[in-house]
Motif scaffolding. Structure first.
Motif, PDB file in Angstrom:
ATOM      1  N   THR A   5       0.816  -1.217   0.000  1.00 46.94           N
ATOM      2  CA  THR A   5       0.000   0.000   0.000  1.00 46.94           C
ATOM      3  C   THR A   5       0.848   1.266   0.000  1.00 46.94           C
ATOM      4  N   ASN A   6       2.161   1.158   0.277  1.00 42.95           N
ATOM      5  CA  ASN A   6       3.000   2.361   0.269  1.00 42.95           C
ATOM      6  C   ASN A   6       3.397   2.788  -1.140  1.00 42.95           C
ATOM      7  N   GLY A   7       2.983   2.029  -2.152  1.00 45.58           N
ATOM      8  CA  GLY A   7       3.236   2.416  -3.530  1.00 45.58           C
ATOM      9  C   GLY A   7       4.570   1.979  -4.083  1.00 45.58           C
ATOM     10  N   ASN A  24       2.515  -2.783   4.635  1.00 46.46           N
ATOM     11  CA  ASN A  24       1.150  -3.289   4.543  1.00 46.46           C
ATOM     12  C   ASN A  24       0.906  -3.816   3.122  1.00 46.46           C
ATOM     13  N   ASP A  40      -0.270  -6.751   7.508  1.00 45.65           N
ATOM     14  CA  ASP A  40       0.867  -5.882   7.839  1.00 45.65           C
ATOM     15  C   ASP A  40       2.031  -6.765   8.259  1.00 45.65           C
ATOM     16  N   ARG A  93       1.664  17.425  -2.874  1.00 46.20           N
ATOM     17  CA  ARG A  93       1.867  16.002  -2.655  1.00 46.20           C
ATOM     18  C   ARG A  93       3.311  15.618  -2.951  1.00 46.20           C
ATOM     19  N   SER A 142       1.904   7.323  -4.537  1.00 45.61           N
ATOM     20  CA  SER A 142       2.346   7.541  -3.159  1.00 45.61           C
ATOM     21  C   SER A 142       1.506   6.727  -2.186  1.00 45.61           C
ATOM     22  N   ARG A 143       0.396   6.206  -2.659  1.00 45.60           N
ATOM     23  CA  ARG A 143      -0.446   5.298  -1.869  1.00 45.60           C
ATOM     24  C   ARG A 143      -1.214   4.427  -2.854  1.00 45.60           C
ATOM     25  N   LEU A 144      -1.224   3.119  -2.601  1.00 48.07           N
ATOM     26  CA  LEU A 144      -1.956   2.222  -3.487  1.00 48.07           C
ATOM     27  C   LEU A 144      -3.447   2.519  -3.407  1.00 48.07           C
ATOM     28  N   LEU A 145      -4.081   2.686  -4.554  1.00 45.71           N
ATOM     29  CA  LEU A 145      -5.512   2.968  -4.609  1.00 45.71           C
ATOM     30  C   LEU A 145      -6.260   1.691  -4.977  1.00 45.71           C
ATOM     31  N   GLU A 191      -8.730  11.409  -5.750  1.00 47.58           N
ATOM     32  CA  GLU A 191      -7.774  10.478  -5.138  1.00 47.58           C
ATOM     33  C   GLU A 191      -6.596  10.207  -6.068  1.00 47.58           C
ATOM     34  N   TYR A 210      -2.869  10.876  -4.926  1.00 46.97           N
ATOM     35  CA  TYR A 210      -2.039   9.725  -4.576  1.00 46.97           C
ATOM     36  C   TYR A 210      -1.564   8.892  -5.768  1.00 46.97           C
TER      37      TYR A 210
END
Length: 490
Positions: A161-163, A180, A190, A403, A455-458, A466, A470
């Motif tokens: 999820t942190n990309g 995660n 996690d 961002r 920058s964040r998994l969508l 979003e 991200y």
């Protein structure tokens, strides 16, 4: 020796105790006297709309519904409460079902893991699952097993999820504190290398944590869980810094103590080793004085004495123990400063491999390229086989939000660097970003690959806002030039 009474006045530990409606709901879930606890629960339901409850309250409401069931039927909110509990319980069941695949893979590969937080309680108390919300599974893996664990998950279709990209994740696997991973709609795990926050590290206690751990199973998969003293210490170390988000960590501690088996001398030793005496004094005096949890008086006296000796500087950690909604503007500012100091100290404590991060130089775009922007591009490695510096220029269409934007430079065999632009202003439109990257000598057949990363998994179908905030930012490769010899990486 009886412990002293703790007050709610700063700098005493009771200042950070739950208060107001939050305190009422906790007492409805935890107080032994059933008639008194039920009155607390009905009082809370009479003055609140469940539809407006934050996730912190929802977690406790699930436990309230499980405890009293039909005894709450006199409240008009009872049908909604039942629906809320069923929804949260179903979500927890689906998360466990879909994450069991990852646990089974780790077990089959003989990678030892330890269940943490809510997963450890559910493994030991299966009956608690209806009242204990757990939408992800937290596990601890020893550093030497992090890389094979990450490889297994990534090969099976799990995403971080942190990309971060797969090559970066694997190459730096034994340096991440925790990552995660998610898969499908509900799979969520996690993977922790450190059981505690960086400022709470203790090599000796890490060894004791594994040595004291207990064999059990979750979803039919063999696993280990921390001993009772370690489950309490972990709940305090994590929960006290996140008290505004959830409070069932206090329920976990209460259950652990009432179930028995706590070696209190081990707990005190761990609290001292992990430097969490002040949060522990706040949490355990609340449970003892306000809830009636049977914390031994001699232990509580020893804990308070040890916390008092830690000094007033350590009392500042109370700022993070107190839920955000209970803070006035001055206290909220102090809390922010204390948190930033802790995070800064954590970065200094963790001996993380220095990952090359190249910052962007931003200029107006003068490129005449009209090709479609891409998420991945092969970068010319001509002239870089012996190593050297690469000047990489890309054109990007920047979104109108502040961002962090990352691209990763790698080969088919290894991660090389992160190319990063921190967009602090709200300007938008096409810009040229230029980076200077140190390239190590390349092996025969290695090619440079540049990829845009979120920058964040969508998950699911994200909306445009979003994606702008991200999502991965496509780019057009403008030019690459190589010069000089790579700096030493020894």
């Amino acid at each position: 020796m009886a412990p002293r009474q703790v007050s709610r006045r700063f700098p005493d530990y009771g200042w950070a105790w739950p208060s107001g409606d939050h305190d009422v709901l906790l007492k409805a879930v935890l107080v032994d006297d059933e008639e008194k606890a039920l009155s607390f629960g009905l009082s809370w339901l009479a003055t609140h709309n469940i539809d407006d409850a934050a996730f912190r309250e929802q977690r406790l409401l699930s436990a309230l519904s499980e405890r009293f069931g039909k005894k709450l039927s006199s409240s008009p909110a009872h049908p909604r409460l039942i629906g809320l509990q069923r929804m949260l319980w179903s979500r927890s069941r689906l998360a466990l079902r879909d994450t069991a695949e990852a646990l089974e893979m780790l077990h089959t590969a003989k990678i030892p893991f330890m269940l943490l937080k809510g997963a450890s309680r559910v493994a030991l108390e299966p009956g608690a699952q209806r009242g204990r919300v757990s939408h992800d599974i937290d596990i601890l893996v020893q550093q030497s097993h992090m890389r094979p664990a990450f490889s297994l998950l990534l090969d099976a279709g799990w995403e971080a999820t942190n990309g971060a990209g797969a090559q970066r994740l694997i190459d730096l696997a034994d340096t991440w504190r925790a990552v995660n991973f998610v898969k499908g709609e509900f799979g969520d795990i996690d993977v922790h290398r450190l059981a505690y926050h960086p400022t709470q590290t203790s090599v000796d206690d890490d060894q004791r944590l594994w040595a004291r751990s207990i064999e059990t199973s979750l979803a039919g998969v063999p696993a280990r869980v921390p001993a009772a003293s370690d489950r309490i210490a972990l709940a305090i170390a994590h929960g006290a810094l996140d008290a505004h988000t959830h409070s069932d960590w206090l329920c976990d501690i209460d259950s652990c103590i009432r179930t028995g088996g706590v070696v209190w001398s081990d707990l005190l030793e761990t609290l001292e080793a992990r430097r969490v005496l002040v949060p522990a004094a706040s949490a355990l005096t609340y449970l003892s004085q306000e809830i009636g949890t049977p914390v031994p008086k001699t232990f509580l006296a020893d804990l308070l004495e040890a916390a008092d000796r830690s000094g007033y500087v350590h009392r500042l950690s109370l700022m993070e123990c107190k839920p955000k909604l209970d803070l006035d503007p001055l206290s909220a500012t102090m809390r922010g400063l204390v948190k930033q100091l802790r995070l800064w100290m954590g970065k200094r404590v963790v001996q993380k491999q220095r990952e090359p991060v190249c910052r962007a130089r931003v200029s107006p775009s003068r490129s005449s390229l009209v090709s479609t922007a891409r998420l991945v591009a092969h970068v010319s490695g001509e002239g870089a086989n012996g190593g050297g510096q690469a000047d990489i220029s890309i054109d990007v269409d920047l979104p109108p939000v502040r961002r962090r934007i990352d691209w990763e430079l790698a080969t088919s065999k290894r991660h090389l660097a992160v190319l990063r632009h921190r967009k602090l202003l709200r300007y938008a439109g096409r810009r040229t970003l230029s980076f200077v990257v140190e390239i190590p000598p390349l092996e025969e057949g290695e090619r440079l690959i540049l990829s845009a990363r979120p920058s964040r998994l969508l998950r699911g179908a994200p909306d445009p806002s979003e994606i702008a905030r991200y999502g991965a930012i496509p780019f057009r490769l403008i030019g690459v030039s190589h010069r000089g010899k790579a700096a030493s990486h020894g």
